[in-house]
Design a protein around this motif. Structure first.
Motif, PDB file in Angstrom:
ATOM      1  N   SER A   1     -37.340 -64.369  24.682  1.00 56.84           N
ATOM      2  CA  SER A   1     -37.742 -63.662  25.892  1.00 56.84           C
ATOM      3  C   SER A   1     -39.254 -63.521  25.921  1.00 56.84           C
ATOM      4  O   SER A   1     -39.916 -63.522  24.876  1.00 56.84           O
ATOM      5  CB  SER A   1     -37.084 -62.278  25.954  1.00 56.84           C
ATOM      6  N   VAL A   2     -39.783 -63.399  27.144  1.00 61.17           N
ATOM      7  CA  VAL A   2     -41.204 -63.142  27.356  1.00 61.17           C
ATOM      8  C   VAL A   2     -41.317 -61.959  28.321  1.00 61.17           C
ATOM      9  O   VAL A   2     -40.773 -62.012  29.438  1.00 61.17           O
ATOM     10  CB  VAL A   2     -41.928 -64.367  27.937  1.00 61.17           C
ATOM     11  N   THR A   3     -41.971 -60.890  27.908  1.00 59.39           N
ATOM     12  CA  THR A   3     -42.104 -59.703  28.754  1.00 59.39           C
ATOM     13  C   THR A   3     -43.576 -59.337  28.879  1.00 59.39           C
ATOM     14  O   THR A   3     -44.420 -59.728  28.061  1.00 59.39           O
ATOM     15  CB  THR A   3     -41.331 -58.508  28.180  1.00 59.39           C
ATOM     16  N   PHE A   4     -43.885 -58.566  29.949  1.00 62.44           N
ATOM     17  CA  PHE A   4     -45.250 -58.133  30.232  1.00 62.44           C
ATOM     18  C   PHE A   4     -45.248 -56.618  30.421  1.00 62.44           C
ATOM     19  O   PHE A   4     -44.451 -56.082  31.210  1.00 62.44           O
ATOM     20  CB  PHE A   4     -45.778 -58.805  31.497  1.00 62.44           C
ATOM     21  N   ASN A   5     -46.112 -55.944  29.711  1.00 62.39           N
ATOM     22  CA  ASN A   5     -46.240 -54.494  29.826  1.00 62.39           C
ATOM     23  C   ASN A   5     -47.635 -54.147  30.339  1.00 62.39           C
ATOM     24  O   ASN A   5     -48.635 -54.708  29.883  1.00 62.39           O
ATOM     25  CB  ASN A   5     -46.005 -53.819  28.468  1.00 62.39           C
ATOM     26  N   GLY A   6     -47.685 -53.201  31.272  1.00 67.31           N
ATOM     27  CA  GLY A   6     -48.967 -52.765  31.813  1.00 67.31           C
ATOM     28  C   GLY A   6     -49.484 -53.622  32.956  1.00 67.31           C
ATOM     29  O   GLY A   6     -50.621 -53.459  33.386  1.00 67.31           O
ATOM     30  N   MET A   7     -48.662 -54.512  33.469  1.00 64.44           N
ATOM     31  CA  MET A   7     -49.103 -55.417  34.528  1.00 64.44           C
ATOM     32  C   MET A   7     -48.809 -54.806  35.902  1.00 64.44           C
ATOM     33  O   MET A   7     -47.696 -54.365  36.171  1.00 64.44           O
ATOM     34  CB  MET A   7     -48.385 -56.757  34.385  1.00 64.44           C
ATOM     35  N   ARG A   8     -49.823 -54.813  36.789  1.00 64.51           N
ATOM     36  CA  ARG A   8     -49.660 -54.290  38.139  1.00 64.51           C
ATOM     37  C   ARG A   8     -50.071 -55.297  39.206  1.00 64.51           C
ATOM     38  O   ARG A   8     -49.543 -55.276  40.302  1.00 64.51           O
ATOM     39  CB  ARG A   8     -50.485 -53.005  38.325  1.00 64.51           C
TER      40      ARG A   8
ATOM     41  N   VAL B   1     -37.464 -65.378  18.414  1.00 65.93           N
ATOM     42  CA  VAL B   1     -38.509 -64.355  18.502  1.00 65.93           C
ATOM     43  C   VAL B   1     -38.606 -63.879  19.947  1.00 65.93           C
ATOM     44  O   VAL B   1     -38.336 -64.626  20.895  1.00 65.93           O
ATOM     45  CB  VAL B   1     -39.890 -64.879  18.036  1.00 65.93           C
ATOM     46  N   GLY B   2     -38.972 -62.624  20.096  1.00 72.36           N
ATOM     47  CA  GLY B   2     -39.304 -62.076  21.410  1.00 72.36           C
ATOM     48  C   GLY B   2     -40.805 -61.914  21.494  1.00 72.36           C
ATOM     49  O   GLY B   2     -41.445 -61.423  20.562  1.00 72.36           O
ATOM     50  N   VAL B   3     -41.390 -62.344  22.618  1.00 71.47           N
ATOM     51  CA  VAL B   3     -42.837 -62.278  22.808  1.00 71.47           C
ATOM     52  C   VAL B   3     -43.132 -61.254  23.908  1.00 71.47           C
ATOM     53  O   VAL B   3     -42.605 -61.365  25.019  1.00 71.47           O
ATOM     54  CB  VAL B   3     -43.426 -63.644  23.185  1.00 71.47           C
ATOM     55  N   SER B   4     -43.959 -60.280  23.580  1.00 70.58           N
ATOM     56  CA  SER B   4     -44.348 -59.258  24.551  1.00 70.58           C
ATOM     57  C   SER B   4     -45.868 -59.242  24.663  1.00 70.58           C
ATOM     58  O   SER B   4     -46.573 -59.198  23.644  1.00 70.58           O
ATOM     59  CB  SER B   4     -43.840 -57.879  24.106  1.00 70.58           C
ATOM     60  N   PHE B   5     -46.353 -59.316  25.907  1.00 69.30           N
ATOM     61  CA  PHE B   5     -47.790 -59.271  26.157  1.00 69.30           C
ATOM     62  C   PHE B   5     -48.164 -57.875  26.654  1.00 69.30           C
ATOM     63  O   PHE B   5     -47.709 -57.446  27.724  1.00 69.30           O
ATOM     64  CB  PHE B   5     -48.200 -60.312  27.200  1.00 69.30           C
TER      65      PHE B   5
ATOM     66  N   GLY C   1     -36.568 -70.261  25.565  1.00 69.28           N
ATOM     67  CA  GLY C   1     -35.935 -71.534  25.245  1.00 69.28           C
ATOM     68  C   GLY C   1     -36.868 -72.546  24.634  1.00 69.28           C
ATOM     69  O   GLY C   1     -36.403 -73.554  24.073  1.00 69.28           O
ATOM     70  N   ARG C   2     -38.183 -72.305  24.713  1.00 65.92           N
ATOM     71  CA  ARG C   2     -39.152 -73.226  24.124  1.00 65.92           C
ATOM     72  C   ARG C   2     -39.354 -72.882  22.651  1.00 65.92           C
ATOM     73  O   ARG C   2     -39.143 -71.753  22.206  1.00 65.92           O
ATOM     74  CB  ARG C   2     -40.492 -73.136  24.859  1.00 65.92           C
TER      75      ARG C   2
END
Length: 784
Positions: free
Chosen positions: A105-112, A172-176, A131-132
């Motif tokens: 998964s790819v997630t974004f925190n703090g994005m507006r 792995v989970g990737v969080s930005f 999936g990559r």
């Protein structure tokens, strides 16, 4: 026996060097042998077939140290594995791998400022997403891509921190974590190398601006890479339109302050010298149409070269050939420069291509709307020669229906044919049923409320059915109407309506109560006949029943004019009003026109109890003055008269004063006053003239819906035989009430989300004793 290389070397040594280094070291490690079987160990997600496909050896092949080096190189280069080793078990080749983890998964925190789906799509284009295979180098590319997205929006203070979370099954989970920071704004715009035009002149051509009074609303001080590229082209066009054919511009230099809040932009220009036109000519395959094409040359010998005129000429020739069926005509202007004399020879090379006709018109995208509703707007016919003018008119007519969010008309060659095309009309329907609630406020009508339900394309037939209810301080109305835009195949429209209106006097400065109430109930049948793309004739009739109720609670204050009307006509009257008229509209916009005109002439003739006729005329003209200024003229004239022995019915009087007529005077206050109540009576004759200069609002020069203006108004309201055109006596004294009134002032117009907003501050230039003046006036929402 084990052959192994660490991940460190796999990532930092070129595969070719790796193979070269391995091969000598393995030449004495084992003797070549024939592979009886291949076994793969350590795979979890990757299919064994993917491993076999990267091996340079198959069962039955001879395996050597050269093949071993090549096998390791190929498996590493696949990107699936972080470690690879080969073992030999007798004549069995054992491949041991350690898979790289995959991104779950790819997630974004703090994005507006962005939509997460849009950013995920952007990262997928650089190979990073669910999936990559996870790779540190790809993570760095993903960080770079995210930063580029924010930099393009002017967010130079953005900070991006990735967090990697291990998950079961080698995932792995990737969080930005994103700190967007403050928006960097344009502090300074500089031009270097400009000699022919001043800094201010060139700044006026840009969409980007420095921070100003209204940039909080327009956002033009927010840096955007795309807008900057567009501004470079605008500067280029500005110079080319003035003959600077050798003009060039270096890529703009963009710098940012240390605190990453202020942006400085520098344009470096190389102007050259302006060129004039020495000779203009036509070349190519002209089809014997020189006498038709020559008048289309908008560029004349001896004048300064203009890229805009040159392109307009090329387009005019292309459009003319398109109207003759040459759908793929191509016209290329070619200026040949003489740098010694600063002159240019301009030649238009014409390639008409093949003449084609339309085989079929295909309608698509309409789920609810019937094909015939769209086809009847088409001015291009099937099995007829292609006509670009008809195609363009067809597209505009379909768009003006108001049923679609998008209307795209394209042409496609018919496969296997050189002289046929298909016309494809693709539409995207929008909801045409609407329930609306509105609130408006005006300095004359005070609070205005409206509600309605309408269906513009009922059952996909193109018919319109609506019910509207409005109320304000002086008016209440309910209107039910149905319109069939193609009542006949020729495009004659028919509108049927029923209505109810209740009116009381406009507020004046003398009374705080209503001296009368007028109730009108009626219905109408009206027709519209198109006679050209811009002209329309309309005619019809309305039946109306009017009931006038006087306020008898205060007999001394009852309006004399309305009491006289009741004495003459009675409280209730019936009338049939026939109307006929003509209108022509060539404005480029109904909301914020900058050029074109609008003309309307009409006549009403009433019969039965009310015998009168009324002639009305209106003319508007919009004249563009430069890029951002528009001079607008408006004139209205109404003239009514009875054809019986009675006076003109006061309930049909016209009014002026306030927004929409003569600003600076109280709404509806021009003209006669009632001698008993002081009510504004209006009149049967009205003349109004307005001149208005629209200017761009400071900091909002690109927003055509927000403009301020200077105005001058003039108006006069009078009656037949000057009835009530006297001063009204001592109590309600008005000097020369039916004379001309003039005003001038300044105002603001804005198409706000709540509806059209207009503010004005006007000064009455020749106010007479007793006039009701109102300097500040405003209107938001639609008046009734």
């Amino acid at each position: 026996m084990s052959l192994r290389r660490s991940n460190f070397f796999a990532k930092r040594i070129l595969p070719a060097l790796l193979a070269a280094a391995l091969a000598p070291g393995l030449s004495h490690a084992f003797e070549p042998f024939v592979v009886r079987d291949i076994r793969v160990e350590g795979i979890q997600r990757v299919d064994a077939g993917a491993v076999f496909s990267h091996l340079p050896v198959r069962v039955g092949d001879q395996f050597s140290d050269d093949k071993a080096g090549e096998a390791i190189q190929r498996l590493y280069s696949s990107g699936f594995f972080s470690d690879v080793s080969l073992e030999i078990d007798g004549d069995v080749l054992v491949v041991n791998v350690v898979e790289r983890p995959t991104i779950a998964s790819v997630t974004f925190n703090g994005m507006r400022d962005f939509d997460s789906a849009a950013l995920s799509k952007s990262l997928a284009q650089v190979g990073f997403g669910p999936g990559r295979v996870f790779d540190r180098s790809m993570l760095e590319r993903a960080e770079f891509e995210l930063k580029q997205q924010y930099l393009a929006k002017g967010k130079y203070g953005v900070e991006i921190t990735p967090t990697i979370t291990p998950l079961p099954r080698n995932r792995v989970g990737v969080s930005f974590e994103i700190f967007e920071g403050d928006l960097a704004k344009i502090k300074e715009i500089r031009f270097v190398g400009n000699e022919a035009f001043s800094q201010g002149t060139l700044e006026n051509q840009l969409e980007l601006t420095t921070s100003g009074m209204m940039t909080w609303y327009t956002g033009t001080d927010k840096y955007s890479r795309e807008k900057l590229e567009g501004d470079v082209e605008r500067i280029r066009s500005y110079y080319l339109d003035r003959g600077y054919l050798e003009f060039s511009a270096e890529p703009p230099q963009v710098t940012i302050s240390p605190d990453r809040k202020d942006i400085h932009i520098t344009f470096t220009l190389h102007e050259g010298k302006p060129y004039s036109i020495r000779k203009v000519g036509l070349a190519g395959e002209l089809l014997g149409l020189e006498d038709k094409l020559q008048p289309l040359l908008g560029v004349k010998e001896g004048e300064t070269f203009s890229a805009e005129k040159t392109n307009d000429t090329a387009k005019a020739i292309t459009d003319y050939l398109g109207s003759l069926g040459y759908a793929f005509a191509n016209v290329n202007p070619n200026p040949v420069l003489d740098s010694d004399t600063q002159e240019a020879d301009l030649t238009f090379y014409v390639d008409p291509g093949n003449r084609v006709y339309v085989r079929r018109i295909q309608i698509g995208g309409n789920v609810r709307t019937r094909d015939e509703v769209i086809r009847r707007e088409m001015r291009q016919n099937e099995a007829a020669w292609y006509d670009s003018n008809s195609i363009r008119a067809s597209r505009d007519r379909v768009d003006r229906l108001g049923y679609f969010n998008e209307v795209n008309v394209t042409t496609a060659p018919v496969p296997g044919s050189t002289d046929q095309i298909d016309v494809n009309v693709d539409v995207k329907e929008k909801p045409t049923g609407m329930i609306n609630l509105g609130v408006g406020y005006g300095s004359t009508d005070k609070v205005m409320l409206s509600a309605g339900i309408s269906q513009d394309n009922i059952f996909g037939s193109g018919h319109t059915l609506s019910l509207q209810v409005n109320t304000s301080k002086t008016n209440r109305a309910a209107i039910l109407s149905h319109t069939d835009p193609y009542w006949t195949l020729d495009g004659i429209s028919k509108t049927t309506s029923l209505y109810y209106r209740r009116t009381k006097p406009y507020e004046n400065s003398y009374t705080d109560y209503s001296t009368y109430h007028l109730t009108a109930i009626g219905g109408g049948l009206n027709f519209g006949v198109p006679i050209s793309e811009y002209d329309r004739i309309f005619t019809g009739f309305n039946f109306e029943r009017n009931t006038l109720e006087l306020n008898e609670d205060n007999p001394s204050g009852v309006s004399k004019a309305y009491k006289d009307y009741v004495d003459e006509y009675g409280k209730t009257t019936n009338s049939v009003v026939f109307n006929v008229g003509w209108s022509k509209d060539t404005r480029d916009s109904a909301l914020a026109p900058t050029k074109g005109s609008y003309t309307r002439l009409s006549a009403d003739i009433s019969t039965m109890d009310l015998k009168y006729y009324m002639f009305s005329a209106q003319q508007q003209y919009y004249m563009p003055m430069g890029r951002s200024f528009t001079l607008a003229f408006n004139a209205m004239a109404d003239w009514g008269k009875t054809y019986g022995s009675k006076n003109f019915p006061i309930i049909k009087n016209l009014y002026a004063g306030g927004i929409g007529s003569v600003r600076g005077y109280d709404g509806a206050s021009l003209g006669p006053r009632d001698p008993n109540s002081g009510d504004y009576l209006g009149g049967s004759r009205r003349l109004v003239g307005n001149v208005q200069l629209y200017l761009p609002f400071p900091g909002a020069s690109r927003d055509r819906t927000l403009r301020w203006f200077l105005f001058a108004d003039a108006g006069q309201v009078s009656t037949e035989d000057k009835q009530y055109c006297y001063d009204g006596g001592t109590q309600y004294h008005v000097e020369d009430p039916c004379g001309w009134r003039y005003s001038a002032g300044i105002g603001l117009s804005w198409q706000s989300p709540l509806g059209p907003l207009q503010l004005s501050f006007g000064r009455a230039l020749n106010a007479k004793d007793g006039d009701d003046k109102q300097a500040f006036q405003f209107q938001i929402g639609t008046a009734f």
